[in-house]
Design a protein around this motif. Sequence first.
Motif, PDB file in Angstrom:
ATOM      1  N   UNK A   1       0.763  -1.248   0.305  1.00 29.82           N
ATOM      2  CA  UNK A   1      -0.498  -0.206   0.813  1.00 29.82           C
ATOM      3  C   UNK A   1       0.904   1.669  -0.428  1.00 29.82           C
ATOM      4  N   UNK A   2       1.674   1.362   0.935  1.00 28.34           N
ATOM      5  CA  UNK A   2       2.520   2.120   0.701  1.00 28.34           C
ATOM      6  C   UNK A   2       3.039   3.276  -0.200  1.00 28.34           C
TER       7      UNK A   2
ATOM      8  N   UNK B   1       4.815   0.422   9.785  1.00 29.23           N
ATOM      9  CA  UNK B   1       3.385  -0.416   9.576  1.00 29.23           C
ATOM     10  C   UNK B   1       2.147  -0.219   9.799  1.00 29.23           C
ATOM     11  N   UNK B   2       1.338  -0.238   9.509  1.00 28.45           N
ATOM     12  CA  UNK B   2      -0.145   0.272   8.977  1.00 28.45           C
ATOM     13  C   UNK B   2      -0.780  -0.680  10.149  1.00 28.45           C
ATOM     14  N   UNK B   3      -1.445   0.106  10.727  1.00 24.77           N
ATOM     15  CA  UNK B   3      -3.195  -0.798  10.852  1.00 24.77           C
ATOM     16  C   UNK B   3      -4.053  -1.320  10.092  1.00 24.77           C
TER      17      UNK B   3
ATOM     18  N   UNK C   1      -5.668   4.137   3.134  1.00 21.60           N
ATOM     19  CA  UNK C   1      -4.541   3.885   2.227  1.00 21.60           C
ATOM     20  C   UNK C   1      -5.120   4.188   0.934  1.00 21.60           C
ATOM     21  N   UNK C   2      -5.884   2.458   1.411  1.00 23.87           N
ATOM     22  CA  UNK C   2      -6.510   2.438  -0.478  1.00 23.87           C
ATOM     23  C   UNK C   2      -7.238   2.588  -1.290  1.00 23.87           C
ATOM     24  N   UNK C   3      -8.075   3.152  -0.072  1.00 21.85           N
ATOM     25  CA  UNK C   3      -8.967   4.774  -1.457  1.00 21.85           C
ATOM     26  C   UNK C   3      -8.630   5.466  -1.804  1.00 21.85           C
ATOM     27  N   UNK C   4      -7.026   6.108  -1.062  1.00 25.67           N
ATOM     28  CA  UNK C   4      -6.907   7.249  -1.537  1.00 25.67           C
ATOM     29  C   UNK C   4      -5.257   6.606  -2.936  1.00 25.67           C
ATOM     30  N   UNK C   5      -4.745   5.358  -3.412  1.00 29.90           N
ATOM     31  CA  UNK C   5      -4.480   5.855  -4.049  1.00 29.90           C
ATOM     32  C   UNK C   5      -5.565   5.151  -5.881  1.00 29.90           C
ATOM     33  N   UNK C   6      -6.085   4.328  -4.938  1.00 26.29           N
ATOM     34  CA  UNK C   6      -7.231   3.967  -5.602  1.00 26.29           C
ATOM     35  C   UNK C   6      -8.857   4.710  -5.275  1.00 26.29           C
ATOM     36  N   UNK C   7      -9.190   5.711  -5.764  1.00 25.81           N
ATOM     37  CA  UNK C   7     -11.128   5.861  -5.588  1.00 25.81           C
ATOM     38  C   UNK C   7     -11.878   4.843  -5.521  1.00 25.81           C
TER      39      UNK C   7
END
Length: 489
Positions: free
Chosen positions: A314-315, A470-472, A479-485
């Motif tokens: 995701x990063x 590492x993210x929760x 972050x997933x919504x930000x890179x692929x809305x």
Amino acid sequence: MYSAMSPFSKATLDTSKLYVSSSFTNKIPDEGDTTPEKPEDPSVLSKQSSEVSMREESDIDQNQSDDGDTETSPTKSPTTPKSVKSKNSSEFPLFSYNNGVVMTSCRELDNNRSALSAASAFAIATAGANEGTPNKEKYRRMSLASAGFPPDQRNGDKEFVIRRAATNRVLNVLRHWVSKHSQDFETNDELKCKVIGFLEEVMHDPELLTQERKAAANIIRTLTQEDPGDNQITLEEITQMAEGVKAEPFENHSALEIAEQLTLLDHLVFKKIPYEEFFGQGWMKLEKNERTPYIMKTTKHFNDISNLIASEIIRNEDINARVSAIEKWVAVADICRCLHNYNAVLEITSSMNRSAIFRLKKTWLKVSKQTKALIDKLQKLVSSEGRFKNLREALKNCDPPCVPYLGMYLTDLAFIEEGTPNYTEDGLVNFSKMRMISHIIREIRQFQQTAYKIEHQAKVTQYLLDQSFVMDEESLYESSLRIEPKLPT
């Protein structure tokens, strides 16, 4: 001969037609006897023959009628028996130690008695006045004497054999305990000292046999010496080396290096679980952190690695970088499968199925077909369908070292604990349930005790243990919504 005349027949017997086995000329020594230096006297031979033959014939004729035809004479001489080789007393000892089992044997006595079949006929006809049939105790003493035991041991032969059998059983239990469950002694110095003291006391027993003394000494040596083969780095040492060190990025490590070091970490975490934590479903209780701390550490390690993999994908803001990360982690999972690290296979495949990763449709469209097919293959291997049917088959066919998925065993133990009572309807311990639990724990212990021969690489383990990026679960989805809305409906 035996059927034609009774032991007390009045008929005469032509002794020239009888055959006496040559093996009988060696007298069976009784208590206190020594090896004779002169040949046996024929009168003594006849007396010995009568003693042994009367015992044999008493067994044969005990069910026959006493009013048989005493006037009948034999019609033919007895058949000459086959030559019987004399056995050395050391070849068939009274008891021997074989793989921890005491085996008693009277074969030597039987062989000697079988050689007397011809001589017994002569003794029956000539034993007008004998000393009576020897009892079983006399034959037991004769057997002990021929086996070479001292007179003081032969006098109480029954107690002697019982003591030797009991000693061997105790030593076998201790040997199995020390070799198969060494964790008990590594974590309990008091228990270790008591067992060593007990074995030293046993070794001072003057009646202890040589092999028993050696067995006790070997157990003491196993308890006191350090294991020379266990020079593998510990999990604590790896963790200390990773603290305060900036880890190198994911791109600097090859898939093979990551797979090997991940396998090393997974096995070090897995082997630390003591078998006591598998009892009583402690991992499902409120006080699970106190009752099963190592199972909880294993669960945390699994979740940390899964979060690290998802965060690494995701990063990356660039779609091509995300595709490259996915394909590299799938390659790591396939290498782990070859290393029999099925725990890591599930760590990686489960991270791919997380909602934050699975929803990246644009990213998955660019992933190669080979990678997608490999993911499907790995997911089928560790699928929970059919109670992990495919994974169980893989574990059955693989040899250690291996890192199984711990959750599968915990599910089995919970199923047994909840579905089977501890006691039967009669109030007795349900040993069937205990055997099922024991079988599962034995399989876990088998995989714990065989270590991987993988050289530690600090730079790779530092990356795998680094939790700084590492993210929760919530941050991953954002972050997933930000890179692929989401696409507008």
